[in-house]
Scaffold this motif. Sequence first.
Motif, mmCIF file in Angstrom:
data_model
loop_
_atom_site.group_PDB
_atom_site.id
_atom_site.type_symbol
_atom_site.label_atom_id
_atom_site.label_comp_id
_atom_site.label_asym_id
_atom_site.label_seq_id
_atom_site.Cartn_x
_atom_site.Cartn_y
_atom_site.Cartn_z
ATOM 1 N N LEU A 199 -5.897 -55.281 -118.161
ATOM 2 C CA LEU A 199 -6.878 -54.697 -117.579
ATOM 3 C C LEU A 199 -7.227 -55.350 -116.384
ATOM 4 O O LEU A 199 -7.994 -56.247 -116.528
ATOM 5 N N ARG A 200 -7.250 -54.677 -115.079
ATOM 6 C CA ARG A 200 -7.561 -55.417 -113.758
ATOM 7 C C ARG A 200 -8.966 -54.979 -113.424
ATOM 8 O O ARG A 200 -9.162 -53.544 -113.317
ATOM 9 N N ILE A 201 -9.928 -55.625 -113.398
ATOM 10 C CA ILE A 201 -11.342 -55.196 -112.823
ATOM 11 C C ILE A 201 -11.430 -55.732 -111.436
ATOM 12 O O ILE A 201 -11.422 -57.055 -110.966
ATOM 13 N N TYR A 223 -8.673 -58.895 -120.019
ATOM 14 C CA TYR A 223 -8.922 -58.330 -118.548
ATOM 15 C C TYR A 223 -8.632 -59.440 -117.486
ATOM 16 O O TYR A 223 -8.700 -60.553 -117.703
ATOM 17 N N LYS A 224 -8.227 -58.856 -116.407
ATOM 18 C CA LYS A 224 -7.905 -59.799 -115.131
ATOM 19 C C LYS A 224 -9.056 -59.508 -114.052
ATOM 20 O O LYS A 224 -9.262 -58.262 -113.976
ATOM 21 N N PHE A 225 -9.594 -60.482 -113.468
ATOM 22 C CA PHE A 225 -10.793 -59.948 -112.529
ATOM 23 C C PHE A 225 -10.182 -60.401 -110.905
ATOM 24 O O PHE A 225 -9.457 -61.353 -110.870
ATOM 25 N N SER A 276 -5.563 -51.747 -109.803
ATOM 26 C CA SER A 276 -6.839 -51.962 -110.753
ATOM 27 C C SER A 276 -7.019 -50.597 -111.569
ATOM 28 O O SER A 276 -6.436 -49.710 -111.246
ATOM 29 N N HIS A 277 -7.816 -50.904 -112.428
ATOM 30 C CA HIS A 277 -8.125 -49.952 -113.615
ATOM 31 C C HIS A 277 -9.630 -49.748 -113.557
ATOM 32 O O HIS A 277 -9.875 -48.635 -113.884
ATOM 33 N N ALA A 293 -12.360 -52.514 -124.557
ATOM 34 C CA ALA A 293 -10.906 -52.952 -125.259
ATOM 35 C C ALA A 293 -10.593 -52.221 -126.575
ATOM 36 O O ALA A 293 -9.383 -52.081 -126.846
ATOM 37 N N ASN A 294 -11.531 -51.931 -127.335
ATOM 38 C CA ASN A 294 -11.237 -51.201 -128.607
ATOM 39 C C ASN A 294 -11.259 -49.561 -128.577
ATOM 40 O O ASN A 294 -10.950 -49.109 -129.771
ATOM 41 N N HIS A 295 -11.339 -49.072 -127.413
ATOM 42 C CA HIS A 295 -11.237 -47.724 -127.226
ATOM 43 C C HIS A 295 -10.398 -47.365 -126.007
ATOM 44 O O HIS A 295 -10.903 -46.292 -125.109
ATOM 45 N N ARG A 296 -9.231 -48.092 -125.863
ATOM 46 C CA ARG A 296 -8.261 -47.730 -124.744
ATOM 47 C C ARG A 296 -7.973 -46.272 -124.568
ATOM 48 O O ARG A 296 -7.497 -45.904 -123.634
ATOM 49 N N GLU A 297 -7.980 -45.471 -125.820
ATOM 50 C CA GLU A 297 -7.477 -44.083 -125.831
ATOM 51 C C GLU A 297 -8.206 -43.363 -124.933
ATOM 52 O O GLU A 297 -7.908 -42.026 -124.448
#
Length: 420
Positions: free
Chosen positions: A240-242, A271-273, A309-310, A378-382
Amino acid sequence: MYPILNHLICLFIFFFCNLPRKQALLYFMQKIKKWFQTITSILKYPSIIKNLNKSKTSVYCFFPVYHIGGAERVHLDILDSIKDQNPVCFITEQSTSNDFKNEFTKHAMLIELFRWSKKTSFKKHIAKKIASKINNTPNAVVFGCNSHLFYYLLPFLSPNVKKIDLIHYFIGDHSFEQISLPLVPLLDNRVVLGSKHLNQLTSYYLQNNIDRKFAERIKIITNQVEIPSIPSDKDFNNDLRILFVARNAPEKRVPVFLEIARRSEKLNLPYKFAMIGDFENYQHQSTKNIQFIPRITDKSLLNIEYAKSHFVMLTSSFEGFPMVLLEGMALGNIPIITNVGEVAGQINESTNTGFIIENYTDEDRLVEDFIGKLLFIANHRELLPTISQNVIEIVKNNFNYELFKKNYRNLLLADIPSAQ
């Protein structure tokens, strides 16, 4: 001649009274810079007055700068909404770059005041010149934001001139709210970005014995952002990109963002920043999961970064409603932001519209809370696809250009026959 002599004497004292040579040199360079600015301002005076006198408009705006920034983007949007009135826009401070200068020039007659708006011996003269022109203009409207000269000018203006200001965020003491307090009775209207600021400003009036009737003049107008045509579908299953987009200013708390990235890498979070802005001085602190991108002035290029990005993350100590947040949301980026300004009124977990972090002054605690939120995400991507679509809908419904344009035209142009 005497001021120059005075500066040379001061320089002599610096060099020969056991003060560091570096400090003396810095002082001297600052004085030289001001001398050149003053000379430039004097040489520019004829063109300033010429442009002022030839202007044929009823709308005069006072903004500080045209370099890149969220507030400057809003100021451009305001000018764009009334550009058919050929407004005059005074730039009252020194811009650090020409990023938005061409855009300002497209929407208004741009008059840069240089040192005329700052130097004590110049300011009263230019204020009287500008006031004379405005006072003799039928149905004149004066609009200002973040400009000291705007507030200095108010007492020189006729009661017939409509006077309005915009305040992007509430700080209270040591801010434009405090500077403008004695002048509140002179303002016909004030614009704020939401109900939280309206309530804060009303309370501030009462605390400072300002008649409550003046609070009735405060209007709420939200900012606007364009919904780009770039597809906003996002894959939330992989890294996921921040994105962090800002200028390098203390209130943005850049070290906090860098520490969040470092902690995220240490914890092996997915994550990627990416940082967009003038952050060259921080590159030596980079880690493998941080990408530094120079500031981007082209909106289409910036939208490409949002599309990749996300999340949009801001660690600010204060904001109004950040434009970078709206720009990111328009392309489905989920906000992760400190509880500043009007943000929590639109973004919160209870409505699945983003993630708010309590705005602690303790930066270690702030980092801990950001990391805790990233662990949860990260634990609740849904949850993420739904939140992403929800933020796009917020922008469409509450921050669209037509609503923005209608509100500002109704406020600024209501008494101008040619605008109807």
